[in-house]
Design a protein around this motif. Structure first.
Motif, PDB file in Angstrom:
ATOM      1  N   ARG A  14       9.392 -10.060  -3.582  1.00 16.61           N
ATOM      2  CA  ARG A  14       8.686  -8.811  -3.857  1.00 16.61           C
ATOM      3  C   ARG A  14       7.685  -8.464  -2.754  1.00 16.61           C
ATOM      4  NH1 ARG A  14       6.437  -8.395  -9.598  1.00 16.61           N
ATOM      5  NH2 ARG A  14       6.578  -6.218  -9.055  1.00 16.61           N
ATOM      6  N   ILE A  15       7.388  -7.201  -2.657  1.00 16.11           N
ATOM      7  CA  ILE A  15       6.386  -6.701  -1.722  1.00 16.11           C
ATOM      8  C   ILE A  15       5.092  -6.508  -2.512  1.00 16.11           C
ATOM      9  CG2 ILE A  15       5.750  -4.734  -0.270  1.00 16.11           C
ATOM     10  CD1 ILE A  15       8.756  -4.294   0.187  1.00 16.11           C
ATOM     11  N   GLY A  16       3.972  -6.809  -1.913  1.00 15.45           N
ATOM     12  CA  GLY A  16       2.697  -6.605  -2.598  1.00 15.45           C
ATOM     13  C   GLY A  16       1.717  -7.720  -2.316  1.00 15.45           C
ATOM     14  N   MET A  17       2.156  -8.936  -2.499  1.00 17.36           N
ATOM     15  CA  MET A  17       1.295 -10.079  -2.202  1.00 17.36           C
ATOM     16  C   MET A  17       1.391 -10.393  -0.710  1.00 17.36           C
ATOM     17  SD  MET A  17      -0.173 -10.978  -4.988  1.00 17.36           S
ATOM     18  CE  MET A  17      -0.776 -12.623  -4.735  1.00 17.36           C
ATOM     19  N   PRO A  18       0.283 -10.777  -0.085  1.00 18.99           N
ATOM     20  CA  PRO A  18       0.327 -11.078   1.352  1.00 18.99           C
ATOM     21  C   PRO A  18       0.919 -12.468   1.616  1.00 18.99           C
ATOM     22  CG  PRO A  18      -1.890 -11.362   0.512  1.00 18.99           C
ATOM     23  CD  PRO A  18      -1.068 -10.854  -0.633  1.00 18.99           C
ATOM     24  N   PHE A  19       2.179 -12.497   2.053  1.00 17.13           N
ATOM     25  CA  PHE A  19       2.801 -13.753   2.452  1.00 17.13           C
ATOM     26  C   PHE A  19       3.813 -13.455   3.551  1.00 17.13           C
ATOM     27  CE2 PHE A  19       5.450 -12.194  -1.016  1.00 17.13           C
ATOM     28  CZ  PHE A  19       6.751 -12.450  -0.620  1.00 17.13           C
ATOM     29  N   LEU A  52      12.811 -16.196   2.327  1.00 19.74           N
ATOM     30  CA  LEU A  52      12.870 -14.744   2.179  1.00 19.74           C
ATOM     31  C   LEU A  52      11.540 -14.135   2.577  1.00 19.74           C
ATOM     32  CD1 LEU A  52      14.589 -14.465  -1.322  1.00 19.74           C
ATOM     33  CD2 LEU A  52      15.649 -14.068   0.908  1.00 19.74           C
ATOM     34  N   LYS A  53      11.593 -13.124   3.436  1.00 22.63           N
ATOM     35  CA  LYS A  53      10.402 -12.361   3.782  1.00 22.63           C
ATOM     36  C   LYS A  53      10.191 -11.292   2.714  1.00 22.63           C
ATOM     37  CE  LYS A  53      10.816 -13.153   8.698  1.00 22.63           C
ATOM     38  NZ  LYS A  53      10.920 -12.580  10.034  1.00 22.63           N
ATOM     39  N   PRO A  54       8.981 -10.758   2.611  1.00 24.23           N
ATOM     40  CA  PRO A  54       8.737  -9.720   1.599  1.00 24.23           C
ATOM     41  C   PRO A  54       9.766  -8.593   1.707  1.00 24.23           C
ATOM     42  CG  PRO A  54       6.676 -10.383   2.595  1.00 24.23           C
ATOM     43  CD  PRO A  54       7.765 -11.057   3.385  1.00 24.23           C
ATOM     44  N   GLY A  55      10.351  -8.244   0.579  1.00 20.26           N
ATOM     45  CA  GLY A  55      11.342  -7.178   0.517  1.00 20.26           C
ATOM     46  C   GLY A  55      12.783  -7.654   0.686  1.00 20.26           C
ATOM     47  N   GLN A  56      12.986  -8.878   1.153  1.00 18.59           N
ATOM     48  CA  GLN A  56      14.349  -9.381   1.356  1.00 18.59           C
ATOM     49  C   GLN A  56      14.979  -9.833   0.046  1.00 18.59           C
ATOM     50  OE1 GLN A  56      13.956 -12.442   4.458  1.00 18.59           O
ATOM     51  NE2 GLN A  56      15.188 -11.109   5.780  1.00 18.59           N
ATOM     52  N   ILE A  57      16.294  -9.754   0.008  1.00 19.60           N
ATOM     53  CA  ILE A  57      17.096 -10.202  -1.129  1.00 19.60           C
ATOM     54  C   ILE A  57      18.155 -11.151  -0.596  1.00 19.60           C
ATOM     55  CG2 ILE A  57      18.750  -9.484  -2.915  1.00 19.60           C
ATOM     56  CD1 ILE A  57      17.350  -6.782  -2.991  1.00 19.60           C
ATOM     57  N   CYS A  58      18.471 -12.169  -1.384  1.00 25.19           N
ATOM     58  CA  CYS A  58      19.619 -13.018  -1.056  1.00 25.19           C
ATOM     59  C   CYS A  58      20.423 -13.248  -2.319  1.00 25.19           C
ATOM     60  CB  CYS A  58      19.190 -14.348  -0.446  1.00 25.19           C
ATOM     61  SG  CYS A  58      18.577 -15.554  -1.625  1.00 25.19           S
ATOM     62  N   GLY A  59      21.696 -13.507  -2.133  1.00 26.15           N
ATOM     63  CA  GLY A  59      22.550 -13.915  -3.229  1.00 26.15           C
ATOM     64  C   GLY A  59      22.649 -15.428  -3.239  1.00 26.15           C
ATOM     65  N   ARG A  88      -2.985 -12.035  12.316  1.00 28.80           N
ATOM     66  CA  ARG A  88      -1.923 -11.373  11.563  1.00 28.80           C
ATOM     67  C   ARG A  88      -1.228 -12.363  10.615  1.00 28.80           C
ATOM     68  NH1 ARG A  88       1.903  -6.847  12.035  1.00 28.80           N
ATOM     69  NH2 ARG A  88       3.817  -7.832  11.420  1.00 28.80           N
ATOM     70  N   VAL A  89      -1.089 -13.612  11.061  1.00 28.99           N
ATOM     71  CA  VAL A  89      -0.463 -14.656  10.257  1.00 28.99           C
ATOM     72  C   VAL A  89      -1.381 -15.874  10.271  1.00 28.99           C
ATOM     73  CG1 VAL A  89       1.533 -16.181  10.053  1.00 28.99           C
ATOM     74  CG2 VAL A  89       1.854 -13.845  10.845  1.00 28.99           C
ATOM     75  N   ALA A  90      -1.553 -16.488   9.122  1.00 29.08           N
ATOM     76  CA  ALA A  90      -2.401 -17.672   9.042  1.00 29.08           C
ATOM     77  C   ALA A  90      -1.835 -18.782   9.919  1.00 29.08           C
ATOM     78  CB  ALA A  90      -2.496 -18.150   7.596  1.00 29.08           C
ATOM     79  N   LYS A  91      -2.712 -19.561  10.509  1.00 26.11           N
ATOM     80  CA  LYS A  91      -2.279 -20.666  11.360  1.00 26.11           C
ATOM     81  C   LYS A  91      -1.825 -21.856  10.537  1.00 26.11           C
ATOM     82  CE  LYS A  91      -5.184 -19.273  15.164  1.00 26.11           C
ATOM     83  NZ  LYS A  91      -6.369 -19.503  15.940  1.00 26.11           N
TER      84      LYS A  91
END
Length: 155
Positions: free
Chosen positions: A38-43, A105-112, A6-9
């Motif tokens: 942004r959401i879309g790229m796998p990270f 930041l995880k995909p979809g997260q926003i910070c100020g 699910r997540v790269a080692k």
């Protein structure tokens, strides 16, 4: 059947540098702006390690808050200090501020983010008057237009 992890080692380092060239429209004591992963790229997450600014600079602080800076202009307990150093004047060259605590930041997260100088006057940080909905966009993140500030609002 073969199942992928699910997540790269291994951590994959991709350095992304982008330039939001300014027209030197204004200078202020500080600026608040939002960054959106942004959401879309796998990270799993993206990490902001530095921000570059120019101006009279002086004692600079960088602060962060989850979700957005909106409605948090004068709410100190919603912000975390992630940078605090003194810089000489640099009106023409960008000065990198290597954050003491990188922002993840995880995909979809926003910070100020809030960059502030306590140097007296109003020429501390150069700010471009934004006329678009997005300052920068790539596959991983968006930097949204900010709000210039004349004084430290988190004291």
């Amino acid at each position: 059947s073969l199942q992928r992890e699910r997540v790269a080692k291994d951590l994959v380092h991709t350095n992304v540098t982008f330039d939001t060239r300014d027209n030197e429209d204004h200078t202020f004591a500080g600026i608040m702006f939002d960054v959106h992963a942004r959401i879309g790229m796998p990270f799993e997450y993206l990490e902001i390690q530095k921000i570059a600014v120019r101006g009279d600079l002086g004692p600079l602080t960088v602060w962060t808050t989850p979700d957005s800076f909106q409605e948090k202009h004068e709410t100190a307990d919603k912000w975390s200090l992630i940078y605090n150093k003194v810089h000489g004047s640099s009106p023409h060259q960008l000065v990198p501020l290597v954050l003491d605590i990188p922002v993840r930041l995880k995909p979809g997260q926003i910070c100020g983010l809030y960059v502030h100088s306590s140097t007296p006057g109003d020429t501390q940080i150069v700010y471009d008057n934004q006329s678009h909905d997005v300052t920068h966009r790539d596959e991983f993140l968006e930097v949204l237009p900010g709000t210039p500030l004349f004084r430290l609002l988190l004291a």
